[in-house]
Every structure is written in structure tokens, then in C-alpha cells.
Design an enzyme around this catalytic site. Sequence first.
Site, PDB file in Angstrom:
ATOM      1  N   ASN A   1     -10.058  -3.369   1.624  1.00 27.77           N
ATOM      2  CA  ASN A   1      -9.859  -3.019   0.669  1.00 27.77           C
ATOM      3  C   ASN A   1     -10.909  -2.630  -0.305  1.00 27.77           C
ATOM      4  O   ASN A   1     -12.021  -2.583   0.331  1.00 27.77           O
ATOM      5  CB  ASN A   1      -9.200  -4.282  -0.037  1.00 27.77           C
TER       6      ASN A   1
ATOM      7  N   TYR B   1       0.215  -4.593  11.247  1.00 28.41           N
ATOM      8  CA  TYR B   1       0.026  -3.053  10.951  1.00 28.41           C
ATOM      9  C   TYR B   1       0.955  -2.410  12.063  1.00 28.41           C
ATOM     10  O   TYR B   1       1.629  -1.257  11.707  1.00 28.41           O
ATOM     11  CB  TYR B   1      -1.452  -2.767  10.894  1.00 28.41           C
TER      12      TYR B   1
ATOM     13  N   HIS C   1       0.863  -1.321  -0.004  1.00 26.93           N
ATOM     14  CA  HIS C   1       0.034  -0.001   0.056  1.00 26.93           C
ATOM     15  C   HIS C   1       0.704   1.379  -0.001  1.00 26.93           C
ATOM     16  O   HIS C   1       0.740   2.373   0.462  1.00 26.93           O
ATOM     17  CB  HIS C   1      -0.940  -0.079   1.225  1.00 26.93           C
TER      18      HIS C   1
END
Length: 482
Positions: A128, A338, A55
Site C-alpha cells: 500500500n 490473493y 482494491h
Amino acid sequence: MSQTKTLTTASGAPVADNQNSRSAGPRGPLLLEDFHLIEKLAHFNRENIPERRVHAKGSGAHGTFTLTRDMAQYSSAKLFDTIGKQTPTFLRFSTVGGERGSADTERDPRGFALKFYTEEGNWDIVGNNTPVFFIRDPLKFPDFIHTQKRLPQSNLKSAQMMWDFWSHSPESLHQVTILFSDRGIPDGYRHMHGFGSHTYSLINAAGERHWVKWHYKTKQGIKNLPPAEAARLAGTDPDYAQRDLFGAIERGDFPKWRVCMQIMTEAQAAAHYENPFDVTKTWSQKEFPLIEIGELELNRNPLNYFAEVEQAAFGPSNMVPGVGLSPDRMLQGRVFAYADAHRYRVGTNHQHLPINAPRVPVHTYQRDGAMAFGNNGGAAPNYEPNSFADAPKQAPQYAEPPLALSGAADRYDHRVDSDYYSHAGALFRLMNDEQKALLINNIAGAMDGVSADVVERQLQHFYNADQAYGDGVAKALGVMAK
């Protein structure tokens, strides 16, 4: 007449000359004592933080979430407590596999990461523009992403390694079918749906848990780019989606999405014929219809891309009372991955940055680390439990209800259900003839040059999903159909 501002160093000292370095005479070498020169060069060398491993290329905007439905039966979260209530948000769109300089119009899933700045802290939903993903176990995530990046020797993208991995991972077929369909290249970010993708949870005031799938339905209508036009834009306007989003918000054409959810009780999940926590599958909307709960609007562009988009840090570990996670394996892996990526990429104290900081007071025992903003906790204790009456204390009333678990700890094969094909086949049969032809041609083009053994293995997956699917790809590749 406004007064001219004095240029200063980062420490606030006035700069007398910003045009000439200090040197030993007009023709002599430069002097190390020129702190202004050293500061400028040193800062310049560090202006690029490491890009996201995935990303990396993205766009973002500020907005609001407006609640339009009573949510008391599902969640005790305060952002859901009053119909009409507005919560500030920040949404970052992105491509998945490309680098920061890559084109916005590549065939790739699009990230749809949403941050709610609630009165109880920040809540992030990472998703997404597709309701499913390629894999269902985070142990395979590094392997999968390596196939979307570059070969170690040539530094080139490789169709061979992509299809080799997919052909060995039949659970990927549902997402592959979406990726190579007409929705594989959205026309910008405004004209696509978003999804939480994973199964999340909501918890009400009585401690009842419901499993939930989040859907964001674009009010601008779905628009996709034909492959030839996407390729043209990649060469002429690689920042096409960024330009489109920024321009729309600047002219007051604020993009909006209907925020919807699918709900499943714990009892329904326990009796469901499919694993409801499998991110490679969707929930039937006939069995679990969409419930509209609000509207998401983007209405303010960032003032500084680096500060607000590049440094934005999202993670499913950011939750508030009344929302939660699920046993979804990929989601469980992302809870760690993350936040850890942000600690590496932005810094230990990335939560202190304005774009990531909650809009409520923070009381934590975390201290120190690079870029510790403010007074670093001042003279307050940095340990707990402690004897200080005014120090932060745990609040048991916010505990989640227990989640029943069973089974011996082991490395269970996540492919035991053997149904990799029904969802992909159903999606193929929903397509009209034009969409099927586009899907098949896109796949055949992407498989050009792939070795015969990989082609044969992948073709079998297409056949297992639908005979016509396999026949179409085989014909397009010039391979004898089965």
C-alpha cells in the site's frame, strides 16, 4: 489504399449484416437461429467479471526496475545480479474500500501492487501507500473489510460500524492516524510513496536469509489533497488519479520512485524488542536505515484497460529464487487469499493471460479448467513423478533454507504485547501544529453521528497514544476531555 477488414464473429466467420437481426418477416418475431445476435448478447452479458472485493477501483502502467546497487550479499535472484540491469514491471494503484465506480479522491489507503517479469518467473510485492495496516491477523480481514463496505439493510456506508470495529481493535490506531492525516488523500498516484508494508525476505547464494521491508520513495515529491478539494473532485472528476497518471505517461513525464529496503538479520529479529513481523508497526529507520537499491519508472500506458489493468492478478505467492516470505500473519493469509480471489474472479488459468503470464517458459502439470490457453499441455503427461526423461522435474537447488520454528500449535492472542499506542503517539508528535489540526478535524468529521459508547472507547485509544491527541479529538467532538 488499405483494404477494408471484414467483420467476423469470435470464431472467425464473416458477418454479412451487423445492423439487422433475423426475423420471421419484416414485422415478425426474432429467430433463435440468429447465432450472431445470440453471441453478441451473451458476450455482452458476461463482459463484466466480478470486481475485486477490495482494491476494486484502480489504475495501472508498465515500467522498468533498474538495479543501482550490488545485492549479492542479500539475494541470489537474477534480477539483482548486475548493476544497471533492467527488469520489466507492471504497477497497479488502487483505492481499497470503494467500488469500481467510486471516486479516486476518497479518504482511503492506496494499493501499490508491483509485478516484476524476471528471467526466473514473476515476482509480486503486494503493498500500500502506507507502511502499516489496520489489523495483524488475517482471521479479522473479512470483518474489517465488511466495515469499509455497505450496511446489509440500507446499502449505505456507515461511520458507526467503521469506528465500532476500530474502537474494538486498538492495533488499528497507527494506520488510522495515517489515514486521517494529510496523507490520507494523495494528490493522484504519482505523488505518494509506496511500501511493501509486510516483512518479506531475501536469500543469498550461501542460503543466508535476511528480513526486508520494501519502500518506494516518489521522485515527484509528496502532494496531498485538502479534504474540500478532494470532495469537489469526487463530484466533478471522480477519475482524477487515473486521468493524472495516464496523461503524465502519455506526455512523456514518466513517474519514478527510488526503490529502497530496510534489512534485518535473523539474529536481530530474534532479539528485537518488538515483533518484526507485526504489520501494524514500522521498523526504526535509525536502527535499520533505508538502503537504496534501484529506480522504478512507469513509462508505458496499457493499450486496453480491461485486458491489462482489470485482469491483472497479483499475489505474494508469486516468488522467484532468492526472495521469500516471512512469519508476518497478514502476509501468510494473503498468500492464499490473493491467488484464490483471482481463481474466482478471473479464472482458474488467470496466469495464462498476457498481463499475468511470465516472460519465461512455463513447465507445469496443471491442466484443464476454464480458459486453458494454448495446447493445454498437449500429449505430455499430467502427473508426477513419471518415467519420461523430457518431463519437468523438481530442482532441489532452489529450496529455501530451513526456518527455525518453535512452540505448541494453538490460537495465540496476537494482542498480548499490549503496545498499540507508541507508534501512533510517536507519529502524532512528529506532526506540526497544522498537520495535527487537520488530523483532528478529519477524525472528528468522520466520527459525526457515531454512538457515544463507541466515541468514548475510541477516545481512550487517542489518549493512550498522546494526551494532546485525545484532548484535541474530544474538543472537536464537543466531548468533555479527560
